[in-house]
Design a protein around this motif. Structure first.
Motif, mmCIF file in Angstrom:
data_model
loop_
_atom_site.group_PDB
_atom_site.id
_atom_site.type_symbol
_atom_site.label_atom_id
_atom_site.label_comp_id
_atom_site.label_asym_id
_atom_site.label_seq_id
_atom_site.Cartn_x
_atom_site.Cartn_y
_atom_site.Cartn_z
ATOM 1 N N SER A 5 0.836 -1.219 0.000
ATOM 2 C CA SER A 5 0.000 0.000 0.000
ATOM 3 C C SER A 5 0.867 1.263 0.000
ATOM 4 C CB SER A 5 -0.941 0.006 1.221
ATOM 5 O OG SER A 5 -1.780 -1.119 1.210
ATOM 6 N N GLN A 6 1.874 1.255 -0.865
ATOM 7 C CA GLN A 6 2.754 2.414 -1.016
ATOM 8 C C GLN A 6 2.785 2.814 -2.484
ATOM 9 O OE1 GLN A 6 6.702 2.192 0.593
ATOM 10 N NE2 GLN A 6 6.087 1.020 2.402
ATOM 11 N N LYS A 7 3.230 4.059 -2.710
ATOM 12 C CA LYS A 7 3.458 4.507 -4.076
ATOM 13 C C LYS A 7 4.757 3.887 -4.581
ATOM 14 C CE LYS A 7 0.999 8.902 -3.624
ATOM 15 N NZ LYS A 7 1.109 10.386 -3.689
ATOM 16 N N MET A 8 4.796 3.636 -5.901
ATOM 17 C CA MET A 8 5.972 2.990 -6.476
ATOM 18 C C MET A 8 7.237 3.800 -6.242
ATOM 19 S SD MET A 8 4.552 1.460 -10.101
ATOM 20 C CE MET A 8 6.233 1.272 -10.699
ATOM 21 N N ASP A 9 7.155 5.108 -6.460
ATOM 22 C CA ASP A 9 8.346 5.952 -6.281
ATOM 23 C C ASP A 9 8.837 5.905 -4.837
ATOM 24 O OD1 ASP A 9 8.290 6.558 -8.905
ATOM 25 O OD2 ASP A 9 7.555 8.629 -8.685
ATOM 26 N N GLN A 10 7.893 5.940 -3.920
ATOM 27 C CA GLN A 10 8.262 5.893 -2.498
ATOM 28 C C GLN A 10 8.979 4.578 -2.163
ATOM 29 O OE1 GLN A 10 4.855 6.054 0.078
ATOM 30 N NE2 GLN A 10 6.058 6.019 1.971
ATOM 31 N N LEU A 11 8.456 3.466 -2.702
ATOM 32 C CA LEU A 11 9.060 2.149 -2.444
ATOM 33 C C LEU A 11 10.433 2.036 -3.110
ATOM 34 C CD1 LEU A 11 8.472 -0.507 -1.002
ATOM 35 C CD2 LEU A 11 7.424 -1.366 -3.105
ATOM 36 N N LEU A 12 10.542 2.566 -4.334
ATOM 37 C CA LEU A 12 11.833 2.563 -5.021
ATOM 38 C C LEU A 12 12.862 3.356 -4.227
ATOM 39 C CD1 LEU A 12 13.636 1.924 -7.452
ATOM 40 C CD2 LEU A 12 12.687 3.943 -8.596
ATOM 41 N N GLY A 13 12.442 4.471 -3.681
ATOM 42 C CA GLY A 13 13.351 5.275 -2.865
ATOM 43 C C GLY A 13 13.833 4.512 -1.649
ATOM 44 N N SER A 14 12.937 3.746 -1.016
ATOM 45 C CA SER A 14 13.319 2.943 0.156
ATOM 46 C C SER A 14 14.346 1.875 -0.215
ATOM 47 C CB SER A 14 12.078 2.279 0.760
ATOM 48 O OG SER A 14 11.137 3.231 1.182
ATOM 49 N N VAL A 15 14.132 1.271 -1.393
ATOM 50 C CA VAL A 15 15.067 0.226 -1.852
ATOM 51 C C VAL A 15 16.454 0.822 -2.078
ATOM 52 C CG1 VAL A 15 15.641 -1.315 -3.761
ATOM 53 C CG2 VAL A 15 13.299 -1.261 -2.861
ATOM 54 N N ILE A 16 16.508 1.951 -2.813
ATOM 55 C CA ILE A 16 17.812 2.564 -3.105
ATOM 56 C C ILE A 16 18.502 2.993 -1.808
ATOM 57 C CG2 ILE A 16 18.985 4.456 -4.273
ATOM 58 C CD1 ILE A 16 16.690 4.450 -6.329
ATOM 59 N N GLU A 17 17.722 3.594 -0.901
ATOM 60 C CA GLU A 17 18.294 4.079 0.360
ATOM 61 C C GLU A 17 18.893 2.927 1.171
ATOM 62 O OE1 GLU A 17 16.774 6.469 4.319
ATOM 63 O OE2 GLU A 17 15.726 6.747 2.420
ATOM 64 N N MET A 18 18.166 1.814 1.247
ATOM 65 C CA MET A 18 18.673 0.655 1.993
ATOM 66 C C MET A 18 19.872 0.044 1.290
ATOM 67 S SD MET A 18 18.331 -0.975 4.772
ATOM 68 C CE MET A 18 16.710 -0.441 5.345
ATOM 69 N N TRP A 19 19.834 0.036 -0.035
ATOM 70 C CA TRP A 19 20.949 -0.510 -0.827
ATOM 71 C C TRP A 19 22.234 0.270 -0.517
ATOM 72 C CZ3 TRP A 19 19.180 -2.708 -6.097
ATOM 73 C CH2 TRP A 19 20.162 -3.555 -6.632
ATOM 74 N N VAL A 20 22.139 1.557 -0.540
ATOM 75 C CA VAL A 20 23.307 2.402 -0.256
ATOM 76 C C VAL A 20 23.782 2.189 1.180
ATOM 77 C CG1 VAL A 20 24.118 4.783 -0.043
ATOM 78 C CG2 VAL A 20 22.644 4.130 -1.982
ATOM 79 N N ASP A 21 22.806 2.111 2.085
ATOM 80 C CA ASP A 21 23.140 1.978 3.505
ATOM 81 C C ASP A 21 23.827 0.652 3.799
ATOM 82 O OD1 ASP A 21 22.865 2.905 6.328
ATOM 83 O OD2 ASP A 21 21.636 1.092 6.485
ATOM 84 N N ARG A 22 23.419 -0.427 3.083
ATOM 85 C CA ARG A 22 23.952 -1.764 3.386
ATOM 86 C C ARG A 22 25.025 -2.222 2.400
ATOM 87 N NH1 ARG A 22 20.922 -4.655 7.039
ATOM 88 N NH2 ARG A 22 19.994 -3.172 8.496
ATOM 89 N N MET A 23 25.602 -1.291 1.675
ATOM 90 C CA MET A 23 26.634 -1.662 0.708
ATOM 91 C C MET A 23 27.812 -2.360 1.378
ATOM 92 S SD MET A 23 27.147 -1.584 -2.546
ATOM 93 C CE MET A 23 28.466 -1.722 -3.742
ATOM 94 N N ASP A 24 28.084 -1.981 2.631
ATOM 95 C CA ASP A 24 29.207 -2.607 3.342
ATOM 96 C C ASP A 24 28.956 -4.077 3.640
ATOM 97 O OD1 ASP A 24 30.658 -0.304 3.299
ATOM 98 O OD2 ASP A 24 30.123 0.334 5.326
ATOM 99 N N ASN A 25 27.696 -4.526 3.571
ATOM 100 C CA ASN A 25 27.401 -5.949 3.752
ATOM 101 C C ASN A 25 27.959 -6.791 2.609
ATOM 102 O OD1 ASN A 25 24.065 -5.708 5.295
ATOM 103 N ND2 ASN A 25 26.083 -5.313 6.090
ATOM 104 N N ILE A 26 28.174 -6.153 1.456
ATOM 105 C CA ILE A 26 28.652 -6.882 0.273
ATOM 106 C C ILE A 26 30.182 -6.884 0.288
ATOM 107 C CG2 ILE A 26 28.578 -7.025 -2.243
ATOM 108 C CD1 ILE A 26 26.032 -5.374 -2.188
ATOM 109 N N THR A 27 30.765 -8.079 0.408
ATOM 110 C CA THR A 27 32.234 -8.170 0.476
ATOM 111 C C THR A 27 32.865 -8.614 -0.843
ATOM 112 O OG1 THR A 27 32.003 -10.432 1.320
ATOM 113 C CG2 THR A 27 32.216 -8.657 2.949
#
Length: 925
Positions: free
Chosen positions: A768-790
């Motif tokens: 129940s979210q807008k697509m742009d809002q959900l895409l923004g959440s994905v990108i934000e989490m991706w950037v935040d968790r980049m250090d998880n990728i070794t």
């Protein structure tokens, strides 16, 4: 299964299954096998073996079928698992009467009750223990004995469980019934003594049996039921050295005096017996090697108990005592008797198959532990014994003592490294002893070869190996000697640790003689040992074996057929096939008419042999796929076995995932079109109840599917992808899982953008979210968790994937522009290397063409799967797209869309240091 009608037909089948006539026996066994998965079958079996009026053999067989069914079908997750209703009824029926008149059947019933208890007690079967305790108190002698027998097997089984929660449950049980168990043992012991006094022989024997069962129960409760038994006054009555060493310290001195006196002084002559000797040796061994009795290197850090125990041991093990122990172990307990020597001469193949004394392995273990802990005292003793052999007549000397001194030197090879010049000894004495042809010297020749096998990985010059191979070839002309030597196949394999170029001149001859021996020997155990050595040779020479395996390839199908009743021999055949397939590589496709049915049988959990064959069968399945040049319908069909294997969730799950991956690399389209639906369903079930490590294995399969076939893979595994999407948005805490989530999403975003859009639409609707809002959440989490990728490959993939969103006029993507650039610069640091001559940067992950690697003789050639992975990498954006160029093109496209001024404002959102680093990477483009 209709109970009324079923009882008679099952009874008839069991009766036929006890027949000696195979024409009657085989169809009955097949019928019973088909009924194993039928509801109600085990209720019928229960009624049959509880009916004391029926034939004993029929009842015995009913118990065995019931017991085997527990292993296969009692677990809730097992294929064709019994219903909860039937299990409830069966549990109640098993503990209704403890009045089985036949001892052997009573024991089997007790064991099967214990098997059920292991799975269901106490949660699903809380009444079991109370009923057993009540029955044990009964006055009826038979009922009391049978209940006590069951009580022991249940206690033994529950005590063997090792998970922390299970241990706590057992400790709770022990604390509740320990006093009763003590009183039970005491009561039966008193009864036994009274009956002995009254000369009631039958009664005394019955009481003694109950006393022994009570004591066994008490031992399990004491050893496994209390974390600190010394703090419980009742439990302190019994001490157990192996599990509670600190409680045993007051008994160390007396125990050592007792054991050493009877084993290593004249006091024991004529009064000791084999079982007593073994127990005494085990007692000494545990005291000598127990870590709790050893102080720390820094004495100040040592526990008082450790110092006390060490002081007692040091005072006891004096130089004279150790010298006497060492000499007697070698000269007395290592010795074969003349009778055993005659047995070997008469039948070398059978000798050693359960005929060697129990004291021999026990003696060798004690010798090693004593020698390791007191080597400064014992090395001179052993070297003196070796020295005394010099100059003796090689044939008339004490052959048995000669052999056993060599045995000791072989066992202690690592301890003697600095004290023995083995190369000189080999050239000056051992080589000559190998060439003594006298029949009495056969034992020494066998022992010398074993001795060389022990030392060869410790201290043996490589330039002596060709000389050794010449000797081995000559000795292999004597099958009796080789057969006896193969009783320790690992030693024989050590002789073949070689540089390939040194061994190749002898390969054809030695391999031919081994194959000849495999055909000649008749004992199942000996065939296994020969196969073990053949496997070792094939593994060592790899592809060099190809010219010489034709005869073996033709013989193995016959041996497999002959070994239908010998599952352990079939395991040895599977191991040989594993190495054979690795050696043959793509040529192994010629084995498929034999190989694929073997894999099919070994990995089919509905077939009884899978219990023995599964692990090796899975390994063979995997190497067959890895070395297959192309998919075949038969190879594809075997995957039908996988659904049941995934449901088992056993320790073989990792190999199962590797097999799935191998099918994807071999033929993704054929495989996914046939099996993706069932595989996806199995994965969805697994993800509900699996560890983080297991979840990663599942997700890696999806990731590989997307890698080999981005469009089809996404479509086929679509039901799993919402789970991945939610994991990213929710910020999965386990780094390796999050890294895999991002790898999967990176593949979809980069290589199947239309599917990513549809997935985003689906998830926006669900959340129940807008697509742009959900895409923004994905990108934000991706950037935040980049250090998880070794892994650098996944880091580059993430950068390419997020950059693929550009150019964009979407305000959400532009808001996350800084994060996308941040990830891109990090990835550039990972993959870009600087050319020292030109000062320019180059993407080190780029691959332009496939090259066959140049291998040394000891390196394994690439498998067909390795080649497939390399070819796939050439098409993978991670290895075919320059990150430097991709960043440049995407930024230029964004600039063209926004104009210089707008783009400049966008770049101002990026940290100036990042901009500087970016410009440095992009210079010259």
């Amino acid at each position: 299964m209709d109970m009324d009608g079923a009882s008679s037909v099952v009874l008839q089948a069991l009766t036929q299954a006890t027949s000696q006539d195979t024409a009657v026996l085989k169809p009955a066994e097949e019928q019973l096998r088909q009924w194993e998965t039928q509801p109600g079958f085990y209720s019928v079996l229960l009624n049959i073996f509880n009916n004391h009026m029926l034939d004993v053999n029929v009842r015995w067989l009913a118990v065995l079928y019931f017991k085997n069914g527990i292993d296969r079908y009692w677990r809730r997750v097992a294929p064709h698992a019994l219903s909860e209703e039937e299990k409830t009824s069966l549990r109640a029926g098993l503990i209704t009467n403890f009045n089985e008149p036949v001892n052997q059947i009573a024991t089997q019933i007790a064991v099967l009750i214990a098997k059920v208890a292991r799975l269901d007690c106490p949660r699903q079967w809380p009444e079991l223990i109370p009923i057993l305790l009540e029955s044990v108190k009964g006055q009826d002698g038979l009922q009391q004995h049978r209940a006590l027998l069951t009580f022991y097997h249940v206690t033994k089984t529950l005590a063997s469980k090792r998970l922390a929660q299970d241990r706590r449950l057992f400790q709770d049980l022990a604390s509740g019934i320990y006093s009763f168990a003590c009183s039970l043992w005491s009561h039966h012991t008193d009864c036994f003594l009274q009956q002995i006094y009254a000369r009631d022989e039958a009664g005394a024997l019955s009481s003694l049996e109950r006393t022994l069962l009570s004591l066994k129960v008490l031992r399990k409760l004491t050893v496994f039921g209390f974390q600190e038994p010394q703090q419980n006054m009742e439990v302190m009555l019994l001490d157990f050295l192996e599990y509670h060493p600190c409680a045993f310290i007051p008994l160390i001195q007396r125990s050592l005096e007792f054991a050493v006196s009877y084993l290593f002084t004249p006091a024991g002559e004529g009064v000791t017996f084999e079982r007593f000797i073994v127990q005494c040796m085990n007692l000494i061994k545990i005291i000598v090697k127990n870590d709790a009795y050893k102080p720390s290197k820094n004495l100040d850090d040592s526990k008082p108990e450790s110092l006390e125990a060490h002081k007692i041991k040091t005072a006891f093990f004096t130089h004279p005592t150790l010298t006497e122990i060492g000499r007697r172990l070698v000269s007395h307990y290592f010795l074969l008797t003349e009778e055993e020597l005659a047995m070997w001469e008469e039948d070398p193949e059978s000798f050693g198959n359960g005929t060697s004394p129990d004291t021999q392995p026990c003696t060798e273990v004690l010798f090693l532990d004593i020698f390791h802990n007191y080597n400064q005292t014992l090395i001179p003793v052993l070297l003196d014994m070796v020295q005394n052999l010099q100059g003796q007549d090689t044939v008339d000397a004490n052959i048995l003592l000669h052999s056993d001194i060599y045995n000791a030197v072989g066992l202690a090879a690592y301890e003697l490294f600095d004290n023995v010049d083995f190369d000189q000894w080999f050239k000056n004495q051992l080589l000559g002893e190998l060439q003594v042809g006298h029949h009495r010297y056969k034992l020494i020749r066998r022992r010398v070869i074993w001795l060389i096998g022990q030392w060869i990985s410790v201290k043996f010059k490589s330039d002596l190996r060709p000389l050794l191979y010449e000797v081995i070839l000559s000795l292999m002309q004597d099958p009796d000697l080789v057969v006896r030597q193969l009783k320790t196949p690992s030693c024989f394999c050590k002789l073949l640790i070689f540089r390939t170029e040194q061994f190749l001149p002898y390969l054809e001859s030695i391999f031919g003689l081994l194959f000849q021996l495999l055909q000649q020997v008749t004992e199942c155990d000996t065939k296994m040992q020969v196969l073990h050595v053949i496997s070792c040779v094939i593994e060592r020479v790899n592809i060099q074996i190809r010219p010489y395996v034709g005869c073996l390839v033709q013989y193995l199908p016959l041996l497999w057929k002959q070994s239908e009743e010998h599952n352990m021999l079939r395991c040895a055949i599977l191991t040989t096939l594993i190495h054979l397939v690795q050696g043959l590589g793509a040529e192994s496709k010629n084995l498929y008419p034999f190989l694929l049915p073997v894999i099919q049988l070994s990995t089919d959990v509905s077939q009884p042999p899978h219990v023995y064959l599964l692990e090796d069968g899975l390994e063979l399945w995997l190497v067959t796929l890895e070395n297959s040049p192309a998919i075949t319908p038969e190879l594809l069909r075997i995957f039908q076995n996988m659904s049941a294997l995934l449901e088992l969730s056993s320790e073989n799950l990792r190999t199962c995932f590797q097999i799935v991956n191998a099918y994807l690399y071999l033929s993704a389209t054929d495989f996914l079109q046939n099996y993706a639906e069932s595989l996806c369903r199995a994965f969805c079930n697994l993800l509900k109840d699996i560890t983080n490590e297991g979840q990663v294995q599942v997700l890696k399969v999806v990731e590989i599917a997307l890698k080999v076939s981005p469009i089809l893979g996404a479509h086929m595994f679509q039901p799993l992808l919402p789970h991945v999407f939610r994991g990213i948005v929710d910020g999965e805490r386990y780094p390796v899982v999050m890294s895999t989530y991002l790898g999967i999403m990176g593949r979809i975003l980069l290589q199947n953008s239309s599917f990513f859009s549809s997935l985003l639409t689906q998830m926006a609707s669900e959340c129940s979210q807008k697509m742009d809002q959900l895409l923004g959440s994905v990108i934000e989490m991706w950037v935040d968790r980049m250090d998880n990728i070794t892994q650098p490959e996944r880091r580059k993939l993430s950068s390419l994937a997020l950059l693929s969103l550009l150019p964009s006029d979407n305000s959400v993507i532009q808001d996350k522009f800084c994060g996308i650039i941040n990830i891109s610069v990090e990835a550039l640091h990972d993959v870009m290397t600087e050319d020292s001559e030109t000062g320019t940067f180059k993407d080190c992950m780029l691959m332009s063409h496939f090259e066959e690697p140049k291998l040394s003789d000891d390196e394994e050639p690439p498998t067909e799967q390795d080649k497939r992975k390399k070819l796939l990498a050439l098409e993978d954006p991670v290895h075919s797209v320059s990150l430097q160029q991709f960043v440049y093109e995407k930024l230029k496209a964004q600039q063209a869309m926004m104009g210089d001024q707008g783009f400049g404002v966008l770049m101002e959102t990026v940290d100036t240091e990042l901009v500087r680093q970016l410009q440095e990477f992009l210079q010259g483009l």
